[in-house]
Design a protein around this motif. Structure first.
Motif, PDB file in Angstrom:
ATOM      1  N   PHE A 143      -7.585   5.151   2.377  1.00 35.75           N
ATOM      2  CA  PHE A 143      -6.315   3.973   2.746  1.00 35.75           C
ATOM      3  C   PHE A 143      -5.279   3.767   1.680  1.00 35.75           C
ATOM      4  O   PHE A 143      -5.411   3.717   0.602  1.00 35.75           O
ATOM      5  CB  PHE A 143      -7.103   2.717   2.784  1.00 35.75           C
ATOM      6  CG  PHE A 143      -6.208   1.303   3.042  1.00 35.75           C
ATOM      7  CD1 PHE A 143      -5.042   1.222   3.772  1.00 35.75           C
ATOM      8  CD2 PHE A 143      -6.470  -0.110   2.475  1.00 35.75           C
ATOM      9  CE1 PHE A 143      -4.518   0.175   3.952  1.00 35.75           C
ATOM     10  CE2 PHE A 143      -5.696  -1.071   2.621  1.00 35.75           C
ATOM     11  CZ  PHE A 143      -4.427  -0.773   3.609  1.00 35.75           C
TER      12      PHE A 143
ATOM     13  N   THR B 243      -2.265   2.284   0.388  1.00 35.33           N
ATOM     14  CA  THR B 243      -1.413   1.119   0.386  1.00 35.33           C
ATOM     15  C   THR B 243       0.062   1.094   0.119  1.00 35.33           C
ATOM     16  O   THR B 243       0.756   0.165   0.283  1.00 35.33           O
ATOM     17  CB  THR B 243      -1.991   0.373  -1.079  1.00 35.33           C
ATOM     18  OG1 THR B 243      -1.799   0.762  -2.081  1.00 35.33           O
ATOM     19  CG2 THR B 243      -3.460  -0.083  -0.601  1.00 35.33           C
TER      20      THR B 243
ATOM     21  N   GLY C 283      -4.106   5.543   6.807  1.00 35.67           N
ATOM     22  CA  GLY C 283      -2.843   5.359   7.198  1.00 35.67           C
ATOM     23  C   GLY C 283      -2.351   4.273   6.095  1.00 35.67           C
ATOM     24  O   GLY C 283      -2.968   4.031   5.038  1.00 35.67           O
TER      25      GLY C 283
ATOM     26  N   ARG D 289      -0.627   1.039   5.001  1.00 30.71           N
ATOM     27  CA  ARG D 289      -0.372  -0.449   5.583  1.00 30.71           C
ATOM     28  C   ARG D 289       0.063  -1.563   4.404  1.00 30.71           C
ATOM     29  O   ARG D 289      -0.540  -2.847   4.573  1.00 30.71           O
ATOM     30  CB  ARG D 289      -1.947  -0.719   6.065  1.00 30.71           C
ATOM     31  CG  ARG D 289      -2.145   0.043   7.661  1.00 30.71           C
ATOM     32  CD  ARG D 289      -1.333  -0.376   8.436  1.00 30.71           C
ATOM     33  NE  ARG D 289      -1.488   0.124   9.923  1.00 30.71           N
ATOM     34  CZ  ARG D 289      -1.069   1.063  10.365  1.00 30.71           C
ATOM     35  NH1 ARG D 289      -0.183   1.908   9.396  1.00 30.71           N
ATOM     36  NH2 ARG D 289      -1.306   1.721  11.485  1.00 30.71           N
TER      37      ARG D 289
ATOM     38  N   ASP E 166      -5.105  -4.216   5.801  1.00 27.45           N
ATOM     39  CA  ASP E 166      -5.926  -3.467   6.903  1.00 27.45           C
ATOM     40  C   ASP E 166      -7.392  -3.946   6.904  1.00 27.45           C
ATOM     41  O   ASP E 166      -8.153  -4.157   5.842  1.00 27.45           O
ATOM     42  CB  ASP E 166      -5.796  -1.966   6.645  1.00 27.45           C
ATOM     43  CG  ASP E 166      -6.442  -1.505   8.215  1.00 27.45           C
ATOM     44  OD1 ASP E 166      -5.529  -0.894   8.725  1.00 27.45           O
ATOM     45  OD2 ASP E 166      -7.439  -1.112   8.170  1.00 27.45           O
TER      46      ASP E 166
ATOM     47  N   TRP F  63      -5.712  -4.739  -1.697  1.00 20.45           N
ATOM     48  CA  TRP F  63      -6.054  -5.529  -0.734  1.00 20.45           C
ATOM     49  C   TRP F  63      -5.374  -6.959  -0.894  1.00 20.45           C
ATOM     50  O   TRP F  63      -4.795  -7.257  -2.038  1.00 20.45           O
ATOM     51  CB  TRP F  63      -7.356  -5.648  -0.159  1.00 20.45           C
ATOM     52  CG  TRP F  63      -8.254  -6.166  -1.322  1.00 20.45           C
ATOM     53  CD1 TRP F  63      -8.446  -7.668  -1.777  1.00 20.45           C
ATOM     54  CD2 TRP F  63      -9.192  -5.719  -2.241  1.00 20.45           C
ATOM     55  NE1 TRP F  63      -9.356  -7.923  -2.737  1.00 20.45           N
ATOM     56  CE2 TRP F  63      -9.738  -6.507  -3.015  1.00 20.45           C
ATOM     57  CE3 TRP F  63      -9.419  -4.175  -2.203  1.00 20.45           C
ATOM     58  CZ2 TRP F  63     -10.767  -6.155  -4.099  1.00 20.45           C
ATOM     59  CZ3 TRP F  63     -10.512  -3.972  -3.349  1.00 20.45           C
ATOM     60  CH2 TRP F  63     -11.085  -4.758  -4.118  1.00 20.45           C
TER      61      TRP F  63
ATOM     62  N   GLN G  57      -6.263   7.221  17.781  1.00 19.48           N
ATOM     63  CA  GLN G  57      -5.115   6.546  17.199  1.00 19.48           C
ATOM     64  C   GLN G  57      -3.935   7.192  17.097  1.00 19.48           C
ATOM     65  O   GLN G  57      -2.862   6.432  17.444  1.00 19.48           O
ATOM     66  CB  GLN G  57      -5.589   6.174  15.703  1.00 19.48           C
ATOM     67  CG  GLN G  57      -4.730   5.155  15.223  1.00 19.48           C
ATOM     68  CD  GLN G  57      -5.329   4.702  13.753  1.00 19.48           C
ATOM     69  OE1 GLN G  57      -5.828   5.602  12.974  1.00 19.48           O
ATOM     70  NE2 GLN G  57      -5.341   3.396  13.709  1.00 19.48           N
TER      71      GLN G  57
ATOM     72  N   ILE H 110       5.744   0.220   8.177  1.00 21.09           N
ATOM     73  CA  ILE H 110       4.578   0.720   8.988  1.00 21.09           C
ATOM     74  C   ILE H 110       4.778   1.468   9.967  1.00 21.09           C
ATOM     75  O   ILE H 110       4.145   2.694  10.059  1.00 21.09           O
ATOM     76  CB  ILE H 110       3.379  -0.434   8.717  1.00 21.09           C
ATOM     77  CG1 ILE H 110       3.361  -0.974   7.237  1.00 21.09           C
ATOM     78  CG2 ILE H 110       2.350  -0.194   9.548  1.00 21.09           C
ATOM     79  CD1 ILE H 110       2.558  -2.283   7.262  1.00 21.09           C
TER      80      ILE H 110
ATOM     81  N   ASP I 225       3.663   5.487  10.924  1.00 19.52           N
ATOM     82  CA  ASP I 225       2.630   5.833  11.935  1.00 19.52           C
ATOM     83  C   ASP I 225       3.404   7.142  12.811  1.00 19.52           C
ATOM     84  O   ASP I 225       2.480   7.696  13.405  1.00 19.52           O
ATOM     85  CB  ASP I 225       2.442   4.821  12.820  1.00 19.52           C
ATOM     86  CG  ASP I 225       1.381   3.849  12.147  1.00 19.52           C
ATOM     87  OD1 ASP I 225       0.849   4.434  11.433  1.00 19.52           O
ATOM     88  OD2 ASP I 225       1.355   2.717  12.758  1.00 19.52           O
TER      89      ASP I 225
END
Length: 543
Positions: free
Chosen positions: A191, A193, A209, A211, A215, A233, A313, A357, A361
């Protein structure tokens, strides 16, 4: 520019500013260099400390009294790894060398030196040298072997292991090491960040990805390895499971420059991420017991499941980007169109705020060093940074790499575009700038909605909230006005010369404008493309 160069090369750059007022003009740049771990040396003059000609360099002008502040260093001290003063010409070299040791030792960051004019004008009778090779930075630290064993075993035996990272990609050797680790342990995910660098290839099956720390994956993992990350987080939104085992490896695991930072960990080590990853990979390579565990068919099943999930995805992202030529634009299509138009080795310098974000993607960056953002919250970074990145890439690679700055409309204005495009013209630094026009600053609205989604302010338009940029400025025109004039690479604004400025409202227009803009930049001209996103009065996407 110095920030962009330093991030790209890892080599510190120097900036000179004018006493207290120049120091204050650095503003958000100091914040970004601090949080973004960017090695920059800033030198500022101090007002002369003699008034009547007692020493060479004494006060001679009106402003020498007005700019004599009680503590000039205090303006930036809290953002610096080190602050110092040149007190005599006989210790200038030692003071600069000490500052550079702090700037280039992890966690890297800005340092600030000041010196009064009397000191700068002082005569040294006997020149002297220092042994710079003896005044280098602290070497990278490794994990203790017990930590290598603990982390390796925890990741292998976890049912849902997760690595959370943010800055590790600054060392471009880290993403391949991280890929090797994830390939060792099928089912392990990463992940990103969004600290400031591309840390893990977007299309890899293990990628979660980018985020910005939020997430649901963080709520599902039973083992988490935090690797060079300030905010893994958001505790009020996606905290880990109560039974999750958490390990933290970072060059600054306590976030020393952050006031409150209480992310828990069952093991915490100060270590260089590249060194730590090579240790973990070596341990997994030679551990017979862990290789035996990894031979269980369940790991193959986990890997296959992640492969299928990631493919689905990415396919869903492609559907979001699909528009007819006559359709108005959304950020998904814009990101996909940019990716298709630019060279495959393009470096993206991104400051897209609320669009970041979905943009990530669609850009789907897999190349180490291929994505940079400030790592901080001071808007206006990307204009100068893109120029520094461009210069650094040419100096280090020996050929002209394509650089694409992608910036929000409000942030474009914050970046002092008149200075950016004049400098680009003056020194021949062609980059492609994409301005995402969503007619306002949507970040304040998003913040409000997270705290008070039902209050009256969340129901009114951007114009009523005074965060609207409608009617929009002529963004390309601003850049052209600054870049115009004889002599620079942008030259005179004539057909086939000067800065290219384009604007797109539909998918068909965007394809044509991007093709021309890319051609111009590849040919040595700069380009600014304004992309008009289809949004409502509250900043919401209408397509």
């Amino acid at each position: 520019m110095a920030d962009g160069w330093a991030r790209t090369t890892g080599r510190p750059q120097a900036v000179i500013v004018h006493v207290d007022v120049g120091t204050q003009a650095l503003g958000a740049a100091m914040h970004n260099a601090n949080t973004g771990r960017c090695p920059v040396l800033i030198f500022a003059g101090l007002c002369p400390f003699t008034e009547s000609g007692e020493l060479q360099g004494s006060r001679t002008e009106y402003q020498h009294w007005l700019q004599d502040t009680p503590d000039q260093k205090a303006i930036v001290r809290q953002y610096c790894r080190y602050v110092g003063e040149l007190r005599t010409a006989h210790t200038v070299k030692e003071t600069v060398a000490r500052a550079m040791q702090f700037a280039t030792s992890d966690p890297k960051g800005p340092v600030y030196l000041v010196g009064a004019r009397e000191v700068l004008a002082e005569t040294i009778q006997e020149p002297y040298i220092i042994k710079q090779e003896e005044l280098g930075p602290i070497e990278p630290a490794a994990l203790p072997q017990t930590a290598v064993k603990t982390i390796s075993e925890a990741l292998v035996h976890a049912k849902s292991p997760l690595i959370i990272t943010g800055y590790s990609g600054r060392n471009q050797g880290c993403p391949p090491q991280l890929v090797q680790l994830v390939d060792f342990i099928p089912g392990l995910r990463v992940f990103d960040t969004g600290g400031s660098d591309m840390c893990f290839p977007f299309t890899h099956r293990g990628a979660v990805g980018f985020r910005l720390s939020f997430d649901p994956v963080t709520t599902e993992a039973d083992v988490i390895l935090i690797l060079d990350c300030d905010v893994p987080w958001i505790p009020s939104r996606n905290p880990p499971r109560d039974d999750a085992r958490i390990y933290h490896v970072d060059i600054d695991p306590l976030n020393a420059s952050i006031g409150i930072s209480s992310f828990p960990a069952h093991g915490r080590w100060r270590a260089d991420s590249y060194t730590a990853l090579t240790q973990l990979n070596a341990y997994l390579t030679h551990s017979h017991s862990l290789k035996t565990s990894l031979s269980d068919p369940i790991y193959v099943q986990r890997g296959e499941r992640l492969e299928a999930d990631r493919a689905a995805q990415i396919a869903s992202f492609a559907k979001l980007a699909a528009l007819s030529p006559s359709s108005t634009l959304n950020i998904h299509h814009v990101g996909a169109a940019i990716k298709s138009a630019v060279p495959s080795d393009t470096v993206f310098v991104v400051e897209a705020a609320t669009c970041s974000i979905p943009l990530a993607d669609q850009l789907q960056v897999d190349m180490p060093g291929g994505w940079l953002n400030s790592g901080g919250a001071g808007l206006g970074w990307s204009g100068g940074a893109a120029l520094g990145v461009k210069l650094a890439l040419e100096a280090s690679s020996g050929y002209s790499r394509f650089v694409c700055q992608i910036v929000g409309d409000g942030t474009f204005l914050f970046s002092a575009p008149s200075s950016v495009y004049w400098i680009a013209a003056r020194y021949g630094i062609p980059v492609l700038t994409i301005v995402l026009n969503n007619r306002g600053w949507n970040a304040p609205r998003r913040s409000l909605e997270l705290v008070q989604p039902s209050v009256q302010a969340s129901q009114v338009s951007n114009r009523e909230m005074h965060i609207s940029l409608d009617p929009s400025p002529n963004y390309g025109g601003i850049a052209q006005a600054a870049a115009a004039g004889k002599g620079g690479c942008f030259g005179v604004v004539e057909e086939g010369k000067g800065l290219f400025a384009g604007k797109a409202n539909t998918a068909g227009e965007l394809k044509q404008v991007l093709a021309e803009a890319v051609r111009c930049v590849a040919g040595g001209r700069g380009a600014v493309v304004e992309v008009v996103l289809d949004v409502g009065d509250m900043g919401e996407a209408l397509r």
